[in-house]
Design an enzyme around this catalytic site. Structure first.
Site, PDB file in Angstrom:
ATOM      1  N   HIS A  79       0.827  -1.219   0.000  1.00 32.89           N
ATOM      2  CA  HIS A  79       0.000   0.000   0.000  1.00 32.89           C
ATOM      3  C   HIS A  79       0.862   1.272   0.000  1.00 32.89           C
ATOM      4  CE1 HIS A  79      -3.042   2.926   0.918  1.00 32.89           C
ATOM      5  NE2 HIS A  79      -2.474   3.193   2.087  1.00 32.89           N
ATOM      6  N   HIS A 103       3.900   6.891   5.693  1.00 31.00           N
ATOM      7  CA  HIS A 103       2.737   7.593   6.218  1.00 31.00           C
ATOM      8  C   HIS A 103       1.946   6.805   7.256  1.00 31.00           C
ATOM      9  CE1 HIS A 103       0.530   5.395   2.977  1.00 31.00           C
ATOM     10  NE2 HIS A 103      -0.480   5.486   3.810  1.00 31.00           N
ATOM     11  N   GLU A 107       1.305   5.745  13.139  1.00 34.43           N
ATOM     12  CA  GLU A 107       0.040   5.290  13.726  1.00 34.43           C
ATOM     13  C   GLU A 107       0.041   3.795  14.014  1.00 34.43           C
ATOM     14  OE1 GLU A 107      -4.741   5.316  12.732  1.00 34.43           O
ATOM     15  OE2 GLU A 107      -3.321   6.193  11.319  1.00 34.43           O
ATOM     16  N   ASP A 108       0.620   3.012  13.112  1.00 37.14           N
ATOM     17  CA  ASP A 108       0.429   1.565  13.173  1.00 37.14           C
ATOM     18  C   ASP A 108       1.621   0.780  13.707  1.00 37.14           C
ATOM     19  OD1 ASP A 108      -2.050   1.968  11.993  1.00 37.14           O
ATOM     20  OD2 ASP A 108      -1.203   1.874   9.973  1.00 37.14           O
ATOM     21  N   ASP A 170      -3.230   8.289  -1.421  1.00 39.39           N
ATOM     22  CA  ASP A 170      -3.605   7.269  -0.442  1.00 39.39           C
ATOM     23  C   ASP A 170      -5.080   6.869  -0.587  1.00 39.39           C
ATOM     24  OD1 ASP A 170      -3.720   5.809   1.986  1.00 39.39           O
ATOM     25  OD2 ASP A 170      -4.273   7.612   3.087  1.00 39.39           O
ATOM     26  N   ASP A 290     -22.905  14.156 -25.548  1.00 41.45           N
ATOM     27  CA  ASP A 290     -21.480  14.521 -25.555  1.00 41.45           C
ATOM     28  C   ASP A 290     -20.621  13.507 -24.807  1.00 41.45           C
ATOM     29  OD1 ASP A 290     -22.579  15.112 -23.141  1.00 41.45           O
ATOM     30  OD2 ASP A 290     -21.489  16.985 -22.836  1.00 41.45           O
TER      31      ASP A 290
END
Length: 758
Positions: A79, A103, A107-108, A170, A290
């Site tokens: 990812h 990124h 957090e993880d 992301d 169109d």
């Protein structure tokens, strides 16, 4: 260039391990996708040093995410690699690519910001921190939380646009892989993408990303409609393949004959834009004409206009379908010539003519800053591409601390269907469609907006609420004594104008409330037998205001007076405490003053009453339940946080409040000469005949009464009818005179003032 967008965001894929891939081919594919080689080919523009920096970030991220899997069973590192790959398509710098890879690390993975700072430098750490804060935002349906989240996101992107570019990459990757997520998350994430991220992509000129996010959201929000429309477009494509090929061959031949080098590419309307057009205009698929178009990429700007001439010689143009976005670029930097022509078999086909640089900006918008910054010699390209909007977010934030109000100001600018107007000196300005003369004034400068009294469009004076049209030349007339009118909030269109007006009115309201508070406290102090308030630094009473502020819990004298004026503090209670402090300091109470003030404080003509003349603006409100006018007996109620609310003495609402909250009532009276008219209600019972409303209105006008609202009710045909009016009168005598005139009108059976229920 095909956008390869990525995203983590609120739609963070689960990292709980699904079944481990069993097939050797799947494992090999996963390993390839998770390796740095997947990025290498896209990084050649960075140079060896930049590539090595990105490689170091990849190794760190790979180690941090070791053992984590996405819902699809792929290693989680795929990812961040996909996010970085999209950023590489936009040719973002090495720091942005490093942040894209890292990124999710904060957090993880338990990595700290200081650790990132030590390893990769302050800028990379700040970018990752900004992205992590955005990831933690939960866009709930609750308005307040959602508004606060928007505010954080928009301010983060205003400080460094790379934050939102990585965020959009992301989000796109998460949308592409959303089929691996539980279906119960699809609607929320797709709606959020459609409402928030797609408009931001459009506002920044990332048209390819904008279109992809819309289509991916449409696919997951309305799978059945997406599938049906997809089949219809595929059928139409196969039916019209010959036609499209013929047009392309004819165009190629025409330009070859002229000796002009061009690159021609087909363009198909996205499924979401087809769906939206069908939905908004109530069209069937067959009526959307169109769907197909062509882009013609030419060497220079002059060639764009030459190409336009060639095409108009080949096919007839559709009247009103030509747009020159080269001479007047869109607010997000987009430039192209657009024309719609009647092609073979009567099919309408749109052509867009642009240069390579224009094409780069059209697809990548603000990201094109990195694509060609080395060759740009005309100043700051990010400004030229419309990123002033990002800075305007910070201006609005300075005046709007309330998150919901901030979002209210900003969201209107996310959908910039723009009009282009000119200053008297021929400077072009872009404003949202529906913008008015006042919006234009604030777009020039906030001081111009605040002092605006009139406006001219193309030399003719017009009302300030007049909407601007493309090509208008606007002149703003100002006066030094003028100030923003609260009524402007009813028609301004831009977030900037709205926030400036509200900021001014709030400041004005606080100033007036402070003055009212000072007046009320002085009056309450006189009722305690003391003539006047001590000065802030009165040597006779050292530290007296500090002691009083500790008692009330306010930070400053100004804040205390404002709170009293708004009814958040009771003047009499503050006065009692101030009296104690002053008597402790040696001040003697005046017995005569005490007697006079205390025993006349509730009489009609009390010397201590607050006098009202209609000039009080925001600090005093006249209750809509009873609509007092000069001449009425009145009472004043200090509502909590509402300021002073004036009721008639016989108002039922006021009586109920007096029963519950007597200490919040103060003496008020009318000044000898009110400075404006006051609204009140009338009910006029009339014989129901043709023209009766006009007759009553004419009678009121002859009495110099202004009608501000009329309600005729919704009863069916009857012999009589009640007409209810809101009218502006000078005082009770003026109203009585108007009622007497009405009573003499032949069709009027009864005319009376509307009184509140008891």
């Amino acid at each position: 260039m095909t956008a390869v967008l990525p995203t983590p965001s609120p739609a963070k894929p689960s990292k709980s391990a699904p079944p481990v891939p069993s097939k050797g081919t799947t494992a090999a594919a996963n390993a390839a996708a998770a390796s740095f080689a997947a990025l290498t080919d896209a990084l050649d523009y960075l140079g060896p040093a930049g590539i090595e920096q990105v490689r170091q970030a990849y190794r760190f991220a790979d180690e941090a995410h070791l053992g984590q899997l996405r819902n699809s069973g792929e290693p989680y590192i795929t990812h961040p690699i996909a996010v970085a790959a999209q950023c590489a398509v936009w040719k973002l710098d090495a720091q942005a690519l490093m942040a894209a890879l890292l990124h999710d690390a904060l957090e993880d993975c338990g990595v700290t910001k200081s650790e990132l700072m030590d390893r990769f430098g302050l800028q990379v750490a700040e970018l990752v921190d900004g992205l992590t804060k955005l990831d933690k935002l939960e866009f709930n349906t609750r308005e307040e939380n959602q508004a606060e989240s928007f505010r954080k996101m928009l301010l983060a992107m205003a400080r460094d646009v790379r934050v939102i570019l990585i965020k959009l990459a992301d989000r796109t990757h998460n949308m592409r892989t959303m089929s691996d997520m539980p279906k119960n998350k699809w609607a929320r994430i797709a709606s959020e993408t459609l409402d928030i991220y797609a408009p931001i992509a459009h506002r920044l000129g990332l048209n390819q990303t904008y279109r992809e996010l819309q289509d991916l959201s449409f696919r997951h929000l309305h799978p059945w409609r997406h599938a049906i429309l997809s089949k219809a477009v595929a059928k139409a494509r196969s039916r019209r393949r010959d036609l499209v090929q013929k047009v392309q061959a004819d165009v190629d031949a025409a330009f070859a004959k002229l000796g002009m080098r061009i690159r021609i590419a087909g363009r198909e309307k996205t499924l979401f834009s087809i769906y939206r057009k069908m939905d908004e205009k109530h069209l069937s698929f067959a009526q959307v004409t169109d769907i197909y178009g062509f882009r013609i990429i030419v060497p220079g700007i002059t060639d764009c206009y030459t190409a336009l001439g060639v095409l108009h010689q080949m096919y007839k143009p559709v009247p009103g379908k030509f747009k020159d976005h080269i001479a007047i670029a869109k607010v997000n930097g987009y430039q192209s010539l657009h024309t719609t022509l009647v092609g073979p078999s009567g099919i309408n086909i749109e052509f867009q003519m642009r240069t390579e640089d224009m094409h780069m900006v059209a697809e990548s918008g603000v990201a094109a800053h990195w694509l060609y910054k080395a060759s740009d010699h005309d100043g700051d390209p990010s400004e030229r591409l419309g990123t002033k909007w990002l800075q305007s977010l910070l201006d609005i934030q300075n005046e709007t601390r309330d998150a919901a109000e901030f979002w209210d100001h900003v969201k209107v600018d996310l959908f910039p269907d723009a009009v282009y107007v000119f200053t008297p000196k021929s400077q072009i300005m872009a404003l949202p469609r529906g913008a008015t003369v006042v919006d234009f004034a604030y777009a020039i400068h906030s001081n111009i907006g605040d002092r605006t009294v009139a406006g001219k469009i193309n030399g003719e004076q017009v009302p300030l609420r007049t909407e601007l049209k493309n090509g208008d030349v606007i002149e703003v007339i100002t006066a030094p004594v003028s100030s923003p009118n609260p009524a402007w909030l009813g028609f301004v269109r831009t977030g900037r104008a709205r926030s400036k007006i509200r900021h001014y009115l709030k400041t004005l309201a606080l100033t007036e409330s402070e003055e009212l508070g000072e007046k009320l406290l002085t009056q309450a102090l006189r009722a305690e037998g003391l003539e006047k308030l001590p000065e802030t630094r009165d040597p006779a009473f050292p530290g007296i205001w500090e002691k009083l502020l500790r008692f009330t819990g306010n930070k400053t004298r100004s804040e205390l007076m404002t709170d009293i004026g708004l009814g958040k503090r009771i003047a009499s209670m503050v006065a009692k405490r101030l009296t104690v402090l002053m008597t402790e300091g040696g001040e003697k109470r005046d017995a005569l003053l005490l007697t006079r003030e205390r025993y006349t404080s509730h009489e009609k003509l009390s010397q201590g009453a607050v006098l009202l003349d209609g000039s009080e603006n925001a600090s005093v409100k006249y209750a809509p339940c009873c609509r007092p006018i000069p001449g009425d007996a009145i009472v004043g109620y200090l509502g909590r946080g509402e300021g002073l609310v004036v009721h008639t003495a016989d108002c039922g609402t006021a009586k109920r409040l007096q029963h519950k909250d007597a200490e919040r009532f103060i003496a008020v009276d009318w000044a000898d000469e009110p400075v404006r008219a006051f609204e009140t209600g009338l009910v006029v019972t009339v014989t129901n005949r043709k023209g009766v409303l006009a007759r009553v209105a004419a009678e009121l006008a002859s009495s110099e009464v202004d009608i501000t609202h009329v309600d005729m009710g919704d009863e069916g045909p009857a012999d009589t009818a009640d007409l209810r009016f809101l009218v502006s009168v000078q005082d009770a005598n003026h109203l009585d005179s108007a009622l007497r005139h009405l009573a003499r009108t032949p069709t009027v059976l009864r005319a009376a003032r509307i009184k509140p229920a008891g």
